[in-house]
Write a protein that holds these residues in place. Sequence first.
Motif, PDB file in Angstrom:
ATOM      1  N   LYS A  21     -15.341  -1.754   7.456  1.00  0.00           N
ATOM      2  CA  LYS A  21     -14.610  -1.223   6.302  1.00  0.00           C
ATOM      3  C   LYS A  21     -14.014   0.142   6.622  1.00  0.00           C
ATOM      4  CE  LYS A  21     -15.060  -0.123   1.382  1.00  0.00           C
ATOM      5  NZ  LYS A  21     -15.977  -0.067   0.200  1.00  0.00           N
TER       6      LYS A  21
ATOM      7  N   ASN B 157      -7.438  -2.466  -1.778  1.00  0.00           N
ATOM      8  CA  ASN B 157      -7.317  -3.122  -3.085  1.00  0.00           C
ATOM      9  C   ASN B 157      -6.143  -4.081  -3.167  1.00  0.00           C
ATOM     10  OD1 ASN B 157      -9.535  -1.504  -3.996  1.00  0.00           O
ATOM     11  ND2 ASN B 157      -8.103   0.186  -4.346  1.00  0.00           N
ATOM     12  N   LYS B 158      -5.824  -4.739  -2.051  1.00  0.00           N
ATOM     13  CA  LYS B 158      -4.807  -5.774  -2.018  1.00  0.00           C
ATOM     14  C   LYS B 158      -5.458  -7.091  -1.602  1.00  0.00           C
ATOM     15  CE  LYS B 158      -1.442  -2.768  -2.687  1.00  0.00           C
ATOM     16  NZ  LYS B 158      -0.641  -2.724  -3.933  1.00  0.00           N
ATOM     17  N   THR B 159      -4.915  -8.179  -2.067  1.00  0.00           N
ATOM     18  CA  THR B 159      -5.481  -9.479  -1.712  1.00  0.00           C
ATOM     19  C   THR B 159      -4.611 -10.247  -0.728  1.00  0.00           C
ATOM     20  OG1 THR B 159      -4.385 -10.525  -3.610  1.00  0.00           O
ATOM     21  CG2 THR B 159      -6.631  -9.685  -3.941  1.00  0.00           C
ATOM     22  N   ASP B 160      -3.415  -9.740  -0.463  1.00  0.00           N
ATOM     23  CA  ASP B 160      -2.465 -10.510   0.329  1.00  0.00           C
ATOM     24  C   ASP B 160      -1.945  -9.743   1.536  1.00  0.00           C
ATOM     25  OD1 ASP B 160      -1.064  -8.644  -1.096  1.00  0.00           O
ATOM     26  OD2 ASP B 160       0.528 -10.007  -1.754  1.00  0.00           O
ATOM     27  N   ASN B 161      -2.718  -8.763   2.040  1.00  0.00           N
ATOM     28  CA  ASN B 161      -2.259  -8.026   3.220  1.00  0.00           C
ATOM     29  C   ASN B 161      -3.235  -8.219   4.381  1.00  0.00           C
ATOM     30  OD1 ASN B 161      -4.408  -6.417   2.430  1.00  0.00           O
ATOM     31  ND2 ASN B 161      -3.237  -4.509   2.322  1.00  0.00           N
TER      32      ASN B 161
ATOM     33  N   ALA C  40      -7.012  -7.179   3.878  1.00  0.00           N
ATOM     34  CA  ALA C  40      -7.821  -8.166   3.155  1.00  0.00           C
ATOM     35  C   ALA C  40      -8.234  -9.298   4.080  1.00  0.00           C
ATOM     36  CB  ALA C  40      -7.040  -8.707   1.957  1.00  0.00           C
ATOM     37  N   GLN C  41      -7.312  -9.729   4.934  1.00  0.00           N
ATOM     38  CA  GLN C  41      -7.620 -10.785   5.897  1.00  0.00           C
ATOM     39  C   GLN C  41      -8.689 -10.318   6.882  1.00  0.00           C
ATOM     40  OE1 GLN C  41      -4.203 -12.158   8.144  1.00  0.00           O
ATOM     41  NE2 GLN C  41      -5.484 -12.730   9.865  1.00  0.00           N
TER      42      GLN C  41
ATOM     43  N   GLY D  15     -12.175 -10.171   5.622  1.00  0.00           N
ATOM     44  CA  GLY D  15     -12.739 -11.492   5.386  1.00  0.00           C
ATOM     45  C   GLY D  15     -13.296 -12.151   6.639  1.00  0.00           C
TER      46      GLY D  15
END
Length: 430
Positions: free
Chosen positions: A47, A253-257, A260-261, A264
């Motif tokens: 992180k 705080n983005k789910t599509d960048n 975020a990948q 995960g």
Amino acid sequence: MRSLLMPALFRQILVLISCLMLSSLLHANDSSNTKKPNVVAAQAVVKHYAELAYAVYSDAESSARQLQTKVEAFLKAPSPAGLVAAQQAWKTARIPYQQSEVFRFGNPVVDDWEYKLNSWPLDEGLIDYVAEDYFAALGNIGGSLNIIGNPTINLGGEVLDASTITPELLRSLHELGGSAANVATGYHAIEFLLWGQDLHGHELGAGERPYTDYSLGDNCSHGNCDRRAAYLLSAVSVLVDDLSYMTKQWAPNKTDNYRAQLLGLKSDIVLARMFSGMGSLSLGELGGERIKVSLEANSTEDEHDCFSDNTHWSHYYNGLGIENLYLGRYQRLDGSILSGPALGDLVRQAKPAIDNKTRKALSDTMASLKVLSDTAEAAQNPVKFDMLIAEGNKQGEKILSDILAALVIQTRAFEAAASAIQIDPTATGI
């Protein structure tokens, strides 16, 4: 001009050897008595890795916007002081960007994007006027196109309308014909537009482009001052846009960048990417491509920041970026310090002695790079990188050989550190 002393094939072989050296180092260590890091601790390091990347790229973007402001001010009223201000802004913009390169060699979003910003060496004749004795890379038809001087460009029968220089036009011409020498955008295209060719060879002196290259009317030198200004504005605009894209890829705080990948993925994969980035930048890129090639070829063209004589700082900040990543800290352009959970913490918990050796190797590398920057910035008799790589320069051979030796030891330390926490740096999941 481009050097013919270092054929492309030899360059590729040299980099391949460096990669093979790195691969052998990474697989040679005895992994007995190693300890896999605690899952929570590893996730904290991952992180913070993303936080570091976001901070560095944010600084790179903001400094590029400052460069844009200085360029716009200079072009409104060209003057010697305005040109110097734009040049200084370019140098400042290099500080965070060079520290960002440790995020290459493992993060596909960076690897697939980097060539737009930092490609080098370039064929200056693609962009603007050059000295009479200039020669392009062998077989490069783009090396003499002179976009600024020609509103119509003939590409072997295909005619391209370049009457209006725009960011879109420059993007379409970048690496024209698949040649890496056709650098139409990025830091080094801008550097050339601000400094011009460095015609001093191995003697002291950077490029000396006159500010009147951007003056309008009778004060315009070398012609096409309006087009030159349009090119500079467009190139800086492309740089800002590209850096803005990368900042968004690492934004929280983005789910599509990409961030975020990345978060995960399994921690082991991200830790492997971190070690891969540090090792590849140390030995293959900084040590091999940027130092060893120039030194062995005695080639000023293979100097990284060859127009501005800023190479010593580019190398220094590459080294600092590597150290930052292992230690989990970064000093931002505003002077604030970002710090947090680091690879070094994981290694220290597993094998304190190996962590100590790695920290010493990093410190030794930075000390050797400081000798380079101190030599180049000396108040009396400065010796720049292009002077140090001159044939027979014993001082240069010593300084640069010391850096190369330190980078090899540093890379071996990364091998041991990765092994200490049971990470395979080749297992990047790519």
